[in-house]
Design a protein around this motif. Structure first.
Motif, PDB file in Angstrom:
ATOM      1  N   ALA A  49       6.657 -42.483  40.195  1.00 58.06           N
ATOM      2  CA  ALA A  49       7.247 -42.630  38.855  1.00 58.06           C
ATOM      3  C   ALA A  49       8.749 -42.344  38.880  1.00 58.06           C
ATOM      4  O   ALA A  49       9.519 -42.971  38.144  1.00 58.06           O
ATOM      5  N   THR A  50       9.166 -41.424  39.730  1.00 58.16           N
ATOM      6  CA  THR A  50      10.590 -41.108  39.870  1.00 58.16           C
ATOM      7  C   THR A  50      11.332 -42.298  40.474  1.00 58.16           C
ATOM      8  O   THR A  50      12.404 -42.682  39.997  1.00 58.16           O
ATOM      9  N   ALA A  51      10.751 -42.877  41.512  1.00 61.07           N
ATOM     10  CA  ALA A  51      11.355 -44.061  42.135  1.00 61.07           C
ATOM     11  C   ALA A  51      11.410 -45.214  41.133  1.00 61.07           C
ATOM     12  O   ALA A  51      12.418 -45.921  41.035  1.00 61.07           O
ATOM     13  N   ALA A  52      10.335 -45.381  40.368  1.00 57.57           N
ATOM     14  CA  ALA A  52      10.284 -46.456  39.368  1.00 57.57           C
ATOM     15  C   ALA A  52      11.364 -46.274  38.306  1.00 57.57           C
ATOM     16  O   ALA A  52      11.970 -47.247  37.850  1.00 57.57           O
ATOM     17  N   LYS A  53      11.634 -45.029  37.937  1.00 60.37           N
ATOM     18  CA  LYS A  53      12.667 -44.755  36.939  1.00 60.37           C
ATOM     19  C   LYS A  53      14.035 -45.222  37.450  1.00 60.37           C
ATOM     20  O   LYS A  53      14.819 -45.806  36.695  1.00 60.37           O
ATOM     21  N   GLY A  54      14.319 -45.000  38.726  1.00 63.62           N
ATOM     22  CA  GLY A  54      15.580 -45.454  39.318  1.00 63.62           C
ATOM     23  C   GLY A  54      15.680 -46.968  39.361  1.00 63.62           C
ATOM     24  O   GLY A  54      16.709 -47.557  39.026  1.00 63.62           O
ATOM     25  N   ILE A  55      14.596 -47.606  39.745  1.00 58.29           N
ATOM     26  CA  ILE A  55      14.563 -49.065  39.803  1.00 58.29           C
ATOM     27  C   ILE A  55      14.698 -49.648  38.398  1.00 58.29           C
ATOM     28  O   ILE A  55      15.430 -50.623  38.180  1.00 58.29           O
ATOM     29  N   ASN A  56      14.031 -49.034  37.432  1.00 53.50           N
ATOM     30  CA  ASN A  56      14.095 -49.529  36.048  1.00 53.50           C
ATOM     31  C   ASN A  56      15.492 -49.420  35.442  1.00 53.50           C
ATOM     32  O   ASN A  56      15.847 -50.231  34.584  1.00 53.50           O
ATOM     33  N   LEU A  57      16.272 -48.445  35.892  1.00 52.30           N
ATOM     34  CA  LEU A  57      17.673 -48.374  35.454  1.00 52.30           C
ATOM     35  C   LEU A  57      18.403 -49.674  35.808  1.00 52.30           C
ATOM     36  O   LEU A  57      19.175 -50.211  35.009  1.00 52.30           O
ATOM     37  N   LEU A  58      18.138 -50.165  37.010  1.00 57.36           N
ATOM     38  CA  LEU A  58      18.794 -51.391  37.472  1.00 57.36           C
ATOM     39  C   LEU A  58      18.216 -52.632  36.801  1.00 57.36           C
ATOM     40  O   LEU A  58      18.931 -53.620  36.613  1.00 57.36           O
ATOM     41  N   VAL A  59      16.962 -52.585  36.431  1.00 62.92           N
ATOM     42  CA  VAL A  59      16.357 -53.693  35.681  1.00 62.92           C
ATOM     43  C   VAL A  59      17.024 -53.776  34.303  1.00 62.92           C
ATOM     44  O   VAL A  59      17.376 -54.863  33.843  1.00 62.92           O
ATOM     45  N   GLU A  60      17.218 -52.623  33.669  1.00 68.16           N
ATOM     46  CA  GLU A  60      17.871 -52.579  32.346  1.00 68.16           C
ATOM     47  C   GLU A  60      19.295 -53.128  32.396  1.00 68.16           C
ATOM     48  O   GLU A  60      19.769 -53.711  31.423  1.00 68.16           O
ATOM     49  N   GLN A  61      19.965 -52.944  33.529  1.00 70.58           N
ATOM     50  CA  GLN A  61      21.341 -53.449  33.699  1.00 70.58           C
ATOM     51  C   GLN A  61      21.368 -54.897  34.183  1.00 70.58           C
ATOM     52  O   GLN A  61      22.433 -55.439  34.445  1.00 70.58           O
ATOM     53  N   GLU A  62      20.199 -55.481  34.362  1.00 66.64           N
ATOM     54  CA  GLU A  62      20.042 -56.851  34.857  1.00 66.64           C
ATOM     55  C   GLU A  62      20.569 -57.015  36.279  1.00 66.64           C
ATOM     56  O   GLU A  62      21.049 -58.081  36.664  1.00 66.64           O
ATOM     57  N   ILE A  63      20.453 -55.944  37.064  1.00 66.38           N
ATOM     58  CA  ILE A  63      20.799 -55.965  38.485  1.00 66.38           C
ATOM     59  C   ILE A  63      19.579 -56.417  39.282  1.00 66.38           C
ATOM     60  O   ILE A  63      19.695 -57.140  40.254  1.00 66.38           O
ATOM     61  N   LEU A  64      18.415 -55.970  38.857  1.00 71.39           N
ATOM     62  CA  LEU A  64      17.149 -56.344  39.486  1.00 71.39           C
ATOM     63  C   LEU A  64      16.269 -57.058  38.478  1.00 71.39           C
ATOM     64  O   LEU A  64      16.410 -56.852  37.270  1.00 71.39           O
ATOM     65  N   PHE A  65      15.367 -57.887  38.993  1.00 72.31           N
ATOM     66  CA  PHE A  65      14.367 -58.508  38.136  1.00 72.31           C
ATOM     67  C   PHE A  65      13.036 -58.502  38.872  1.00 72.31           C
ATOM     68  O   PHE A  65      12.986 -58.448  40.099  1.00 72.31           O
ATOM     69  N   LYS A  66      11.970 -58.537  38.100  1.00 72.01           N
ATOM     70  CA  LYS A  66      10.625 -58.458  38.663  1.00 72.01           C
ATOM     71  C   LYS A  66       9.999 -59.838  38.770  1.00 72.01           C
ATOM     72  O   LYS A  66      10.046 -60.622  37.827  1.00 72.01           O
ATOM     73  N   LYS A  67       9.428 -60.105  39.928  1.00 71.54           N
ATOM     74  CA  LYS A  67       8.573 -61.278  40.105  1.00 71.54           C
ATOM     75  C   LYS A  67       7.152 -60.726  40.078  1.00 71.54           C
ATOM     76  O   LYS A  67       6.748 -59.993  40.989  1.00 71.54           O
ATOM     77  N   ARG A  68       6.455 -61.062  39.040  1.00 66.71           N
ATOM     78  CA  ARG A  68       5.116 -60.499  38.818  1.00 66.71           C
ATOM     79  C   ARG A  68       4.225 -60.679  40.050  1.00 66.71           C
ATOM     80  O   ARG A  68       4.079 -61.781  40.578  1.00 66.71           O
ATOM     81  N   GLY A  69       3.683 -59.572  40.504  1.00 64.99           N
ATOM     82  CA  GLY A  69       2.776 -59.602  41.642  1.00 64.99           C
ATOM     83  C   GLY A  69       3.460 -59.678  42.996  1.00 64.99           C
ATOM     84  O   GLY A  69       2.795 -59.659  44.026  1.00 64.99           O
TER      85      GLY A  69
END
Length: 123
Positions: A49-69
């Protein structure tokens, strides 16, 4: 992932910073996949969950995006966004205090430039 975790700031922010650094320095390119939250958790021995929180920060900034699955990937334009953000951070953290101290010392901008060019050596 060869970095270690330290106590200088929250772990999730360090995870986000490490991913950002890898994007800026070209280790991870736009369109490439980044390690999963589970990979970060296992490597650094932290809660996923801690790692996910860091990754989600970058998703919110549109640095990363998720490809489902599939996983998380670096977005197009991510490097430019990060460089712009870091330049603002650099200005606030280093330039503003420098200019304040220069004003206190009654240094002009040309004198500051001269000091930078000379590496601080006085003639």
């Amino acid at each position: 992932m060869s970095h270690s975790i330290d106590d200088s700031q929250p772990i999730f922010q360090q995870i986000a910073r490490r991913i950002s650094d890898d994007i800026i320095n070209g280790t991870t390119k736009e369109g490439e996949q980044v390690p999963s939250t589970n990979q970060f958790a296992k490597h650094y021995q932290i809660n996923p969950a801690t790692a996910a929180k860091g990754i989600n920060l970058l998703v919110e900034q549109e640095i990363l995006f998720k490809k489902r699955g599939v996983g998380m990937f670096v977005a197009e334009g991510a490097k430019e966004i990060l460089l712009k953000e870091r330049k603002v951070e650099f200005y606030k953290r280093y330039i503003v205090p420098l200019l304040q101290e220069a004003e206190y010392l009654q240094l002009s901008k040309s004198q500051i430039k001269q000091l930078i060019d000379e590496g601080g050596n006085e003639k």
